[in-house]
Design a protein around this motif. Structure first.
Motif, PDB file in Angstrom:
ATOM      1  N   GLY A 251      50.534  24.386  16.469  1.00 23.95           N
ATOM      2  CA  GLY A 251      49.311  25.122  16.703  1.00 23.95           C
ATOM      3  C   GLY A 251      48.734  24.799  17.874  1.00 23.95           C
ATOM      4  N   ASN A 252      47.826  25.625  18.333  1.00 19.13           N
ATOM      5  CA  ASN A 252      46.978  25.180  19.473  1.00 19.13           C
ATOM      6  C   ASN A 252      45.414  25.728  19.052  1.00 19.13           C
ATOM      7  OD1 ASN A 252      46.316  26.930  22.842  1.00 19.13           O
ATOM      8  ND2 ASN A 252      45.918  24.676  22.221  1.00 19.13           N
ATOM      9  N   LEU A 253      44.709  24.859  19.548  1.00 21.14           N
ATOM     10  CA  LEU A 253      43.215  25.166  19.143  1.00 21.14           C
ATOM     11  C   LEU A 253      42.444  25.195  20.658  1.00 21.14           C
ATOM     12  CD1 LEU A 253      40.657  25.563  17.485  1.00 21.14           C
ATOM     13  CD2 LEU A 253      40.636  22.948  17.384  1.00 21.14           C
ATOM     14  N   ILE A 254      41.725  26.267  20.957  1.00 15.56           N
ATOM     15  CA  ILE A 254      40.928  26.308  22.092  1.00 15.56           C
ATOM     16  C   ILE A 254      39.702  26.431  21.601  1.00 15.56           C
ATOM     17  CG2 ILE A 254      40.775  27.491  24.298  1.00 15.56           C
ATOM     18  CD1 ILE A 254      43.348  28.858  23.749  1.00 15.56           C
ATOM     19  N   VAL A 255      38.978  25.424  21.816  1.00 12.56           N
ATOM     20  CA  VAL A 255      37.362  25.334  21.741  1.00 12.56           C
ATOM     21  C   VAL A 255      36.628  25.811  22.965  1.00 12.56           C
ATOM     22  CG1 VAL A 255      35.660  24.208  20.807  1.00 12.56           C
ATOM     23  CG2 VAL A 255      37.922  23.381  20.032  1.00 12.56           C
ATOM     24  N   GLY A 256      36.691  27.243  23.036  1.00 14.32           N
ATOM     25  CA  GLY A 256      35.920  27.726  24.105  1.00 14.32           C
ATOM     26  C   GLY A 256      34.860  28.709  23.750  1.00 14.32           C
ATOM     27  N   THR A 257      34.537  29.742  24.529  1.00 11.42           N
ATOM     28  CA  THR A 257      33.654  30.748  23.986  1.00 11.42           C
ATOM     29  C   THR A 257      34.314  31.516  22.947  1.00 11.42           C
ATOM     30  OG1 THR A 257      33.170  31.055  26.426  1.00 11.42           O
ATOM     31  CG2 THR A 257      32.436  32.761  24.761  1.00 11.42           C
ATOM     32  N   THR A 258      35.343  31.792  22.779  1.00 12.19           N
ATOM     33  CA  THR A 258      36.098  31.946  21.772  1.00 12.19           C
ATOM     34  C   THR A 258      36.808  30.883  21.023  1.00 12.19           C
ATOM     35  OG1 THR A 258      36.738  34.384  22.613  1.00 12.19           O
ATOM     36  CG2 THR A 258      38.168  33.598  20.825  1.00 12.19           C
ATOM     37  N   LEU A 259      36.635  30.654  19.838  1.00 19.10           N
ATOM     38  CA  LEU A 259      37.367  29.663  19.090  1.00 19.10           C
ATOM     39  C   LEU A 259      38.935  30.350  18.791  1.00 19.10           C
ATOM     40  CD1 LEU A 259      37.238  26.891  17.778  1.00 19.10           C
ATOM     41  CD2 LEU A 259      36.674  28.297  15.540  1.00 19.10           C
ATOM     42  N   ALA A 260      39.719  29.901  19.344  1.00 22.39           N
ATOM     43  CA  ALA A 260      40.954  30.517  19.280  1.00 22.39           C
ATOM     44  C   ALA A 260      42.308  29.595  18.639  1.00 22.39           C
ATOM     45  CB  ALA A 260      41.811  31.049  20.701  1.00 22.39           C
ATOM     46  N   GLY A 387      52.656  22.328  11.356  1.00 21.63           N
ATOM     47  CA  GLY A 387      52.988  21.282  12.579  1.00 21.63           C
ATOM     48  C   GLY A 387      51.749  20.757  13.192  1.00 21.63           C
ATOM     49  N   GLY A 388      52.039  20.194  14.261  1.00 23.05           N
ATOM     50  CA  GLY A 388      50.951  19.343  15.008  1.00 23.05           C
ATOM     51  C   GLY A 388      49.936  20.324  15.632  1.00 23.05           C
ATOM     52  N   VAL A 389      48.685  19.904  16.192  1.00 26.00           N
ATOM     53  CA  VAL A 389      47.924  20.707  16.908  1.00 26.00           C
ATOM     54  C   VAL A 389      47.375  20.171  18.306  1.00 26.00           C
ATOM     55  CG1 VAL A 389      45.376  21.427  16.742  1.00 26.00           C
ATOM     56  CG2 VAL A 389      46.654  21.425  14.501  1.00 26.00           C
ATOM     57  N   ALA A 390      47.612  20.857  19.138  1.00 28.21           N
ATOM     58  CA  ALA A 390      47.258  20.598  20.555  1.00 28.21           C
ATOM     59  C   ALA A 390      45.897  21.136  20.759  1.00 28.21           C
ATOM     60  CB  ALA A 390      48.260  20.746  21.822  1.00 28.21           C
ATOM     61  N   VAL A 391      44.819  20.557  21.298  1.00 27.86           N
ATOM     62  CA  VAL A 391      43.542  21.139  21.597  1.00 27.86           C
ATOM     63  C   VAL A 391      43.169  20.947  23.042  1.00 27.86           C
ATOM     64  CG1 VAL A 391      42.472  18.830  21.038  1.00 27.86           C
ATOM     65  CG2 VAL A 391      41.226  20.893  20.739  1.00 27.86           C
ATOM     66  N   CYS A 392      42.493  22.124  23.456  1.00 30.28           N
ATOM     67  CA  CYS A 392      41.966  22.203  24.793  1.00 30.28           C
ATOM     68  C   CYS A 392      40.648  23.049  24.681  1.00 30.28           C
ATOM     69  CB  CYS A 392      42.957  22.809  25.650  1.00 30.28           C
ATOM     70  SG  CYS A 392      43.447  24.343  25.381  1.00 30.28           S
ATOM     71  N   GLY A 393      39.943  23.065  25.727  1.00 30.39           N
ATOM     72  CA  GLY A 393      38.750  23.623  26.103  1.00 30.39           C
ATOM     73  C   GLY A 393      37.526  23.069  26.259  1.00 30.39           C
ATOM     74  N   GLY A 394      36.561  23.655  26.682  1.00 28.90           N
ATOM     75  CA  GLY A 394      35.245  22.795  26.948  1.00 28.90           C
ATOM     76  C   GLY A 394      34.595  22.107  25.881  1.00 28.90           C
ATOM     77  N   GLY A 395      34.955  22.673  24.641  1.00 29.03           N
ATOM     78  CA  GLY A 395      34.298  21.907  23.525  1.00 29.03           C
ATOM     79  C   GLY A 395      34.610  20.526  23.310  1.00 29.03           C
TER      80      GLY A 395
END
Length: 480
Positions: A251-260, A387-395
């Motif tokens: 998975g990929n978590l994007i902590v931005g304006t949208t929580l994707a 599986g694992g989680v990669a996280v990115c984004g301004g948050g």
């Protein structure tokens, strides 16, 4: 040198990468999100194209050499109406827009939204192209009559830079693409009453559109004409690619304006409650199961602005309020368009519970940060994270909030090390599209991995169950 451009909702960013994938420089320029009426969100397509032109030109000046590739990505969804030359026929309608909520309610009641999900794996929401196009067809048919393409953001830039009218499979996935054949599904268009507008959909090019920089644009950028330009994938799958999320179940978590929250899948299941997006990702037979909640950092932004505080104090506030925020809880549905993942509810609204005269600013901040983390777990559960989680984004600039995500998810999260991960993903995809693929593992950099704290994970597991119960009760109220 390669340039990746990410045309976002309120910011256009461009990053220059060297031939080892290292970031040389990043430049950014703000763009306006217009709000002409309550619930309406629009953008000026010309302003967005000008912002891309400006950031690329600035990079070329700063680096001192022309790029070997300009790779475009950007926000998805919404409708960007343009004529045959890629010029706007009206302001673009953003993915955040709520004007088509009544159309969506009508389709939900009639079963159209459900049948479309079973067919394509994509839910409709107010800012989705299908209800927006239907709204335009009902309310501004003269606009569509003089429109050549109901485009996506990056594809407008692509047409203006190269003259190529096309889109990639990821943007085309929502909402009309057959996920197996990657051609538009005529039956979905017919169900939406949009068969007569089918010509507005741009041709789908795999793996993504490619073109050569036009002489007049090259002159504005100060580079030779003919430089390769590519468009796609759009920002969600581009970020997953840039973060190295390619194995099914990861998975990929994007902590931005949208929580994707997005998970790579190789089996398509459209049973159960309609939720989320199914986006073409790489070779056929592979998709991104995306759960892009309407509000991520925007919810925290609103809380901080309301209490008169700045983002630099987030870590301090999270330290000052204990897990559970002294009994204060939050439902983080702040978007006027409601919610689209992991459920669709145009009437969803935010709320705080458990407030007393002893509640302080730190409790309010922690409660919304915990709520957004709970929303991420809710989305990942629905997407099938294994599986694992990669996280990115301004948050993720807040170390305490990043730890909170690991604790709530109950698994390690690895921080994507590169700046502008979406632009980086666009470059990787663009190089492959022009026949110059690179081994992404050779371009990889050391990552930071944040491990969950087992005591807090146990605490948040119980808190998540309370959150889910509160959401289900709230949904009954929103529907009435």
């Amino acid at each position: 040198m390669y340039i990746g451009v990410d045309a976002g909702t309120s910011m256009t960013k461009a990053a220059a990468f060297d031939d080892h994938g290292r970031v040389l420089r990043v430049v950014a320029e703000r763009t306006q999100l217009l709000n002409p009426r309550d619930g309406w969100y629009e953008q000026d397509s010309d302003e967005v194209v000008a912002s891309v032109t400006d950031v690329v030109r600035r990079l070329v000046v700063d680096i001192g050499e022309p790029p070997a590739l300009i790779a475009l990505t950007g926000q998805g969804d919404g409708v960007w109406p343009v004529d045959g030359d890629g010029r706007p026929t009206r302001p673009a309608i953003s993915w955040m827009d709520a004007r088509a909520a009544d159309v969506l309610r009508e389709w939900i009641d009639a079963g159209v939204a459900d049948s479309a999900f079973r067919r394509t794996g994509n839910v409709f929401f107010p800012g989705c192209p299908a209800p927006v196009l239907a709204w335009l067809d009902r309310n501004e048919p003269e606009v569509l009559d003089r429109t050549a393409t109901a485009a996506y953001c990056k594809d407008v830039v692509m047409q203006r830079f190269t003259g190529v009218r096309a889109t990639d499979p990821s943007d085309a996935s929502l909402p009309f693409l057959d996920p197996h054949t990657r051609v538009y599904a005529d039956d979905v268009l017919e169900a939406c009453g949009l068969t007569h507008r089918a010509a507005l959909l741009a041709p789908v090019v795999e793996p993504c559109p490619r073109g050569a920089l036009l002489p007049e644009v090259a002159a504005q950028l100060g580079v030779p004409a003919g430089i390769p330009v590519t468009a796609g994938p759009f920002d969600l799958p581009a970020s997953a690619l840039g973060a190295g999320v390619t194995a099914p179940g990861d998975g990929n978590l994007i902590v931005g304006t949208t929580l994707a929250c997005q998970v790579v899948i190789d089996e398509l299941d459209t049973s159960g409650e309609p939720a989320g997006l199914t986006l073409a990702y790489g070779p056929r037979g592979r998709w991104i199961r995306a759960m892009p909640a309407m509000v991520g950092t925007a919810a925290l932004d609103w809380v901080l602005a309301t209490i008169g505080e700045k983002h630099v104090r987030v870590n301090e506030f999270l330290d000052a309020s204990p897990p559970g925020a002294r009994g204060v809880t939050c439902l983080p549905y702040f978007s006027p368009a409601g919610e689209r993942a992991p459920f669709v509810e145009p009437g969803a609204r935010a709320r705080y519970d458990g407030l007393t005269l002893q509640t302080d600013k730190a409790d309010l901040v922690r409660a919304v940060c915990e709520a957004i983390a709970y929303a991420a777990r809710h989305c990942f559960d629905a997407a099938g994270l294994r599986g694992g989680v990669a996280v990115c984004g301004g948050g993720i600039k807040s170390a305490r909030w990043l730890q909170l995500f690991a604790d709530v998810l109950g698994r390690p999260v690895r921080v994507a090390p590169k700046e502008e991960i979406g632009a980086y993903g666009a470059v990787l995809a663009g190089l492959a599209a022009i026949g110059s693929p690179v081994d992404a593992t050779e371009w990889a950099e050391d990552e930071v991995v944040v491990e969950p704290d087992q005591t807090r994970t146990s605490f948040y597991a119980e808190g998540f169950e309370h959150y889910r119960t509160a959401v289900e009760l709230a949904r009954k109220g929103w529907k009435s």
